[in-house]
Write a protein that holds these residues in place. Structure first.
Motif, PDB file in Angstrom:
ATOM      1  N   ALA A  62     -27.335  31.350   7.762  1.00 39.55           N
ATOM      2  CA  ALA A  62     -26.539  30.629   8.737  1.00 39.55           C
ATOM      3  C   ALA A  62     -25.360  30.002   8.533  1.00 39.55           C
ATOM      4  O   ALA A  62     -24.195  30.292   9.026  1.00 39.55           O
ATOM      5  CB  ALA A  62     -27.326  29.876   9.464  1.00 39.55           C
ATOM      6  N   ILE A  63     -25.333  29.318   7.291  1.00 38.75           N
ATOM      7  CA  ILE A  63     -24.228  28.497   6.823  1.00 38.75           C
ATOM      8  C   ILE A  63     -23.093  29.672   6.233  1.00 38.75           C
ATOM      9  O   ILE A  63     -22.141  29.458   6.425  1.00 38.75           O
ATOM     10  CB  ILE A  63     -24.630  27.589   5.820  1.00 38.75           C
ATOM     11  CG1 ILE A  63     -25.378  26.501   6.410  1.00 38.75           C
ATOM     12  CG2 ILE A  63     -23.428  26.984   5.284  1.00 38.75           C
ATOM     13  CD1 ILE A  63     -24.865  25.780   7.537  1.00 38.75           C
ATOM     14  N   THR A  68     -17.969  32.787   7.125  1.00 35.92           N
ATOM     15  CA  THR A  68     -17.313  33.965   7.437  1.00 35.92           C
ATOM     16  C   THR A  68     -16.826  34.073   8.668  1.00 35.92           C
ATOM     17  O   THR A  68     -15.791  34.799   9.031  1.00 35.92           O
ATOM     18  CB  THR A  68     -18.448  35.229   7.023  1.00 35.92           C
ATOM     19  OG1 THR A  68     -19.140  35.007   5.734  1.00 35.92           O
ATOM     20  CG2 THR A  68     -18.088  36.525   7.348  1.00 35.92           C
ATOM     21  N   SER A  69     -17.434  34.037   9.558  1.00 36.22           N
ATOM     22  CA  SER A  69     -17.002  33.822  11.291  1.00 36.22           C
ATOM     23  C   SER A  69     -15.966  32.904  11.509  1.00 36.22           C
ATOM     24  O   SER A  69     -15.034  33.516  12.339  1.00 36.22           O
ATOM     25  CB  SER A  69     -18.172  33.847  12.218  1.00 36.22           C
ATOM     26  OG  SER A  69     -18.653  32.640  11.987  1.00 36.22           O
ATOM     27  N   GLY A 120     -26.836  33.634  15.425  1.00 39.00           N
ATOM     28  CA  GLY A 120     -26.654  32.185  15.558  1.00 39.00           C
ATOM     29  C   GLY A 120     -25.447  31.792  14.494  1.00 39.00           C
ATOM     30  O   GLY A 120     -24.674  31.040  15.101  1.00 39.00           O
ATOM     31  N   GLY A 121     -25.558  32.363  13.409  1.00 38.98           N
ATOM     32  CA  GLY A 121     -24.770  31.855  12.449  1.00 38.98           C
ATOM     33  C   GLY A 121     -23.192  32.134  12.870  1.00 38.98           C
ATOM     34  O   GLY A 121     -22.134  31.387  12.667  1.00 38.98           O
ATOM     35  N   ILE A 122     -22.931  33.348  13.320  1.00 35.55           N
ATOM     36  CA  ILE A 122     -21.687  33.837  14.071  1.00 35.55           C
ATOM     37  C   ILE A 122     -21.084  32.976  15.050  1.00 35.55           C
ATOM     38  O   ILE A 122     -20.037  32.434  15.160  1.00 35.55           O
ATOM     39  CB  ILE A 122     -21.758  35.193  14.623  1.00 35.55           C
ATOM     40  CG1 ILE A 122     -21.940  36.239  13.402  1.00 35.55           C
ATOM     41  CG2 ILE A 122     -20.422  35.387  15.192  1.00 35.55           C
ATOM     42  CD1 ILE A 122     -22.225  37.761  13.668  1.00 35.55           C
TER      43      ILE A 122
END
Length: 213
Positions: A62-63, A68-69, A120-122
């Protein structure tokens, strides 16, 4: 799409800039939950029958996707404005919870990776930069304050989510033991997703950009 455009959220000249602070922080208070993920570690280890490292990689993914996003979609967030980016971020964050819930209910840990960690990470990355950018526009005379307010919201989200998540798992699971909290994982994820959906939607509706004059 006019409701989501930048022109639809231009504030009148007399708008009080302090009113935009809670709207901008609505998403940080929601996605800040990621730093409270450790409360799910032992219940997930119990539920899936895996070790600490296997569950810990969910947070790491997620982190990683947050960074990245943020790098990939930073210019897009600036071009479409905070309302559209908050809606997209919130949709991905909430969808990630629902996909993770499916993984919990079916016993497939990879769905928790894909839902909470990847999708969710994005949403985390898009949602992280949107309030910072917005508050910087409202407080050009106090850039440090603007950044500090945003970071405070992110940390505050974890501060609220950690005890709340524990209480929900205990309430749904019927006890305070690890096995009880593991049994309460699924309804806890659904509850959090619905709460964050409402909070982010309210923030996106109320968010405003400063008038050019």
């Amino acid at each position: 799409m006019s409701f989501f455009s930048r022109s639809a959220i231009i504030a009148p000249k007399e708008f009080n800039r302090w009113l935009v602070v809670p709207a901008a922080l609505a998403i940080h208070l929601s996605i800040g939950q990621v730093y409270g993920f450790s409360v799910f570690k032992k219940p997930m280890m119990e539920h899936f029958g895996v070790g600490e490292v296997a569950v810990g990689w969910i947070f790491s993914l997620a982190i990683g996707m947050l960074g990245t996003s943020s790098a990939l979609f930073g210019s897009w967030v600036e071009s479409v404005g905070p309302r559209a980016s908050m809606v997209v971020s919130g949709a991905l964050w909430v969808l990630g919870f629902f996909v993770a819930t499916l993984g919990i209910s079916t016993g497939n840990l990879w769905l928790v990776y894909f839902g909470y960690g990847f999708i969710g990470g994005i949403g985390l990355g898009i949602g992280y930069i949107s309030p910072v950018s917005t508050l910087m526009k409202w407080f050009p005379d106090r850039p440090g304050l603007a950044t500090g307010l945003a970071i405070m919201g992110f940390g505050g989200g974890a501060l609220i989510a950690s005890p709340a998540s524990n209480r929900l798992m205990e309430a749904f699971g019927g006890g305070t033991e690890i096995a009880d909290r593991a049994a309460g994982l699924q309804p806890t994820f659904i509850t959090l997703a619905l709460v964050y959906l409402v909070v982010i939607a309210m923030g996106a509706y109320c968010i405003r950009l400063p008038h050019p004059d």
